[in-house]
Design a protein around this motif. Structure first.
Motif, PDB file in Angstrom:
ATOM      1  N   TYR A 125       0.831  -1.181   0.000  1.00  9.84           N
ATOM      2  CA  TYR A 125       0.000   0.000   0.000  1.00  9.84           C
ATOM      3  C   TYR A 125       0.877   1.246   0.000  1.00  9.84           C
ATOM      4  O   TYR A 125       2.013   1.231   0.480  1.00  9.84           O
ATOM      5  CB  TYR A 125      -0.886   0.045   1.257  1.00  9.84           C
ATOM      6  CG  TYR A 125      -2.000  -0.955   1.271  1.00  9.84           C
ATOM      7  CD1 TYR A 125      -1.763  -2.281   1.608  1.00  9.84           C
ATOM      8  CD2 TYR A 125      -3.300  -0.580   0.950  1.00  9.84           C
ATOM      9  CE1 TYR A 125      -2.786  -3.212   1.612  1.00  9.84           C
ATOM     10  CE2 TYR A 125      -4.340  -1.502   0.964  1.00  9.84           C
ATOM     11  CZ  TYR A 125      -4.074  -2.810   1.300  1.00  9.84           C
ATOM     12  OH  TYR A 125      -5.106  -3.714   1.310  1.00  9.84           O
TER      13      TYR A 125
ATOM     14  N   GLN B 222       0.787   5.442   1.136  1.00  8.37           N
ATOM     15  CA  GLN B 222       0.091   6.458   1.910  1.00  8.37           C
ATOM     16  C   GLN B 222       0.766   7.800   1.711  1.00  8.37           C
ATOM     17  O   GLN B 222       1.913   7.992   2.101  1.00  8.37           O
ATOM     18  CB  GLN B 222       0.071   6.113   3.400  1.00  8.37           C
ATOM     19  CG  GLN B 222      -0.726   7.119   4.229  1.00  8.37           C
ATOM     20  CD  GLN B 222      -0.714   6.796   5.713  1.00  8.37           C
ATOM     21  OE1 GLN B 222       0.253   6.282   6.248  1.00  8.37           O
ATOM     22  NE2 GLN B 222      -1.822   7.080   6.393  1.00  8.37           N
TER      23      GLN B 222
ATOM     24  N   GLY C  67      -0.866  12.439   5.424  1.00  9.24           N
ATOM     25  CA  GLY C  67      -2.165  12.876   5.903  1.00  9.24           C
ATOM     26  C   GLY C  67      -3.356  12.250   5.214  1.00  9.24           C
ATOM     27  O   GLY C  67      -4.491  12.688   5.431  1.00  9.24           O
ATOM     28  N   ARG C  68      -3.101  11.228   4.404  1.00 18.58           N
ATOM     29  CA  ARG C  68      -4.204  10.608   3.666  1.00 18.58           C
ATOM     30  C   ARG C  68      -4.365   9.140   4.066  1.00 18.58           C
ATOM     31  O   ARG C  68      -3.556   8.578   4.795  1.00 18.58           O
ATOM     32  CB  ARG C  68      -3.930  10.689   2.157  1.00 18.58           C
ATOM     33  CG  ARG C  68      -3.548  12.049   1.658  1.00 18.58           C
ATOM     34  CD  ARG C  68      -4.698  13.017   1.713  1.00 18.58           C
ATOM     35  NE  ARG C  68      -5.641  12.788   0.637  1.00 18.58           N
ATOM     36  CZ  ARG C  68      -5.548  13.347  -0.568  1.00 18.58           C
ATOM     37  NH1 ARG C  68      -4.535  14.148  -0.842  1.00 18.58           N
ATOM     38  NH2 ARG C  68      -6.463  13.115  -1.480  1.00 18.58           N
ATOM     39  N   GLY C  69      -5.427   8.517   3.551  1.00 15.00           N
ATOM     40  CA  GLY C  69      -5.619   7.091   3.768  1.00 15.00           C
ATOM     41  C   GLY C  69      -4.702   6.273   2.875  1.00 15.00           C
ATOM     42  O   GLY C  69      -4.042   6.802   1.984  1.00 15.00           O
ATOM     43  N   LEU C  70      -4.652   4.980   3.122  1.00  8.65           N
ATOM     44  CA  LEU C  70      -3.795   4.100   2.336  1.00  8.65           C
ATOM     45  C   LEU C  70      -4.472   3.720   1.025  1.00  8.65           C
ATOM     46  O   LEU C  70      -5.695   3.583   0.960  1.00  8.65           O
ATOM     47  CB  LEU C  70      -3.479   2.829   3.117  1.00  8.65           C
ATOM     48  CG  LEU C  70      -2.379   2.939   4.169  1.00  8.65           C
ATOM     49  CD1 LEU C  70      -2.848   3.711   5.392  1.00  8.65           C
ATOM     50  CD2 LEU C  70      -1.886   1.547   4.565  1.00  8.65           C
TER      51      LEU C  70
ATOM     52  N   HIS D 123      -4.318   0.855  -2.057  1.00  6.02           N
ATOM     53  CA  HIS D 123      -3.821  -0.470  -2.427  1.00  6.02           C
ATOM     54  C   HIS D 123      -3.054  -0.396  -3.739  1.00  6.02           C
ATOM     55  O   HIS D 123      -3.531   0.170  -4.726  1.00  6.02           O
ATOM     56  CB  HIS D 123      -4.995  -1.437  -2.566  1.00  6.02           C
ATOM     57  CG  HIS D 123      -4.604  -2.808  -2.950  1.00  6.02           C
ATOM     58  ND1 HIS D 123      -4.812  -3.327  -4.206  1.00  6.02           N
ATOM     59  CD2 HIS D 123      -3.987  -3.787  -2.251  1.00  6.02           C
ATOM     60  CE1 HIS D 123      -4.361  -4.556  -4.249  1.00  6.02           C
ATOM     61  NE2 HIS D 123      -3.860  -4.864  -3.071  1.00  6.02           N
TER      62      HIS D 123
ATOM     63  N   PHE E  40       3.714   0.570   2.698  1.00  7.57           N
ATOM     64  CA  PHE E  40       3.496  -0.449   3.716  1.00  7.57           C
ATOM     65  C   PHE E  40       3.233  -1.796   3.067  1.00  7.57           C
ATOM     66  O   PHE E  40       2.544  -1.876   2.047  1.00  7.57           O
ATOM     67  CB  PHE E  40       2.268  -0.100   4.571  1.00  7.57           C
ATOM     68  CG  PHE E  40       2.406   1.141   5.383  1.00  7.57           C
ATOM     69  CD1 PHE E  40       2.080   2.377   4.839  1.00  7.57           C
ATOM     70  CD2 PHE E  40       2.848   1.090   6.696  1.00  7.57           C
ATOM     71  CE1 PHE E  40       2.191   3.537   5.584  1.00  7.57           C
ATOM     72  CE2 PHE E  40       2.974   2.239   7.453  1.00  7.57           C
ATOM     73  CZ  PHE E  40       2.643   3.460   6.898  1.00  7.57           C
TER      74      PHE E  40
END
Lengths: 112, 113
Positions: free
Chosen positions: A35, A37, A40-43, A45, A88
């Motif tokens: 993933y 990121q 400050g944002r979401g992950l 895919h 990640f």
């Protein structure tokens, strides 16, 4: 916890260079995911590789998996400033469920 | 198609207060999870659900409750907020059993003072 561990923790490269980051995990898995990121944002895919696969490509991304060494690598070719983010890996622990455990991430900085 | 929607985006609580973080998805995903992200710790799984009416604990469930009364919603309740729960909370959902990746919400940044 069989949390994956990414290596290196931080990586700084010049635009156009390749970036390689590694993930090690502790137990057998059914699949492994990567993933991204942005700060400050979401992950988001990127790619999923199954335990019976050794390599997978998606655009400028190349993922390898070595189940004998319990490790995976993510290669980003011809990096761009927009690739600056944290990356990640996540593993399912071989349980066959979606209960994914994430590593601590690699912070990639691509310098223009 | 909104994906995964988390509310609120920011919240400040006093120690001992309770609150609910909301998570909703419109993709008919069976699987939903809550993670917290702390500096240097990566993401840690709090609770997850494999479908409506079914929930289970993750790595760090203490201090949190969840329920899944519908496929769409998966709220996370903080029972009595503590400063150690200061974190960024992410909700995520997935269609298949490990066959595809998670879709993440944009997160809730929680500060407990």
């Amino acid at each position: 916890s069989q949390q994956g561990e990414e290596d290196p923790q931080a990586l700084s490269i010049q635009e156009g260079e390749n970036a390689t980051m590694n993930c090690s995990y502790k137990t057998s898995i059914n699949n492994l995911q990567w993933y991204r990121q942005n700060s400050g944002r979401g992950l988001v895919h990127l790619i999923l590789i199954r335990s019976n696969e050794r390599e997978k490509h998606s655009g400028r991304l190349r993922v390898t998996l070595d189940t004998s060494k319990k490790s995976s690598s993510l290669l980003i070719t011809a990096s761009r400033a927009a690739d600056t983010a944290s990356y990640f890996c996540a593993t399912d622990g071989g349980s066959g469920t979606y209960k994914y455990i994430f590593g601590t991430g690699t912070r990639l900085k691509v310098l223009a | 198609n909104a994906g995964v929607t988390q509310t609120p985006k920011f919240q400040v609580l006093k120690t001992g207060q309770s609150m609910t973080l909301q998570c909703a998805q419109d993709m008919n995903h069976e699987y939903m999870s809550w993670y917290r992200q702390d500096p240097g710790m990566g993401l840690r799984l709090i609770h997850y659900s494999v479908g409506a009416g079914i929930t289970d604990q993750g790595e760090v469930p203490n201090g949190y409750n969840v329920s899944r009364s519908t496929t769409e919603d998966f709220p996370l309740r903080l029972l009595s907020a503590a400063p150690s729960q200061t974190s960024v909370y992410f909700c995520a959902s997935s269609y298949g059993q490990g066959a595809v990746g998670y879709t993440f919400g944009s997160g809730t940044r929680l500060t407990v003072v």
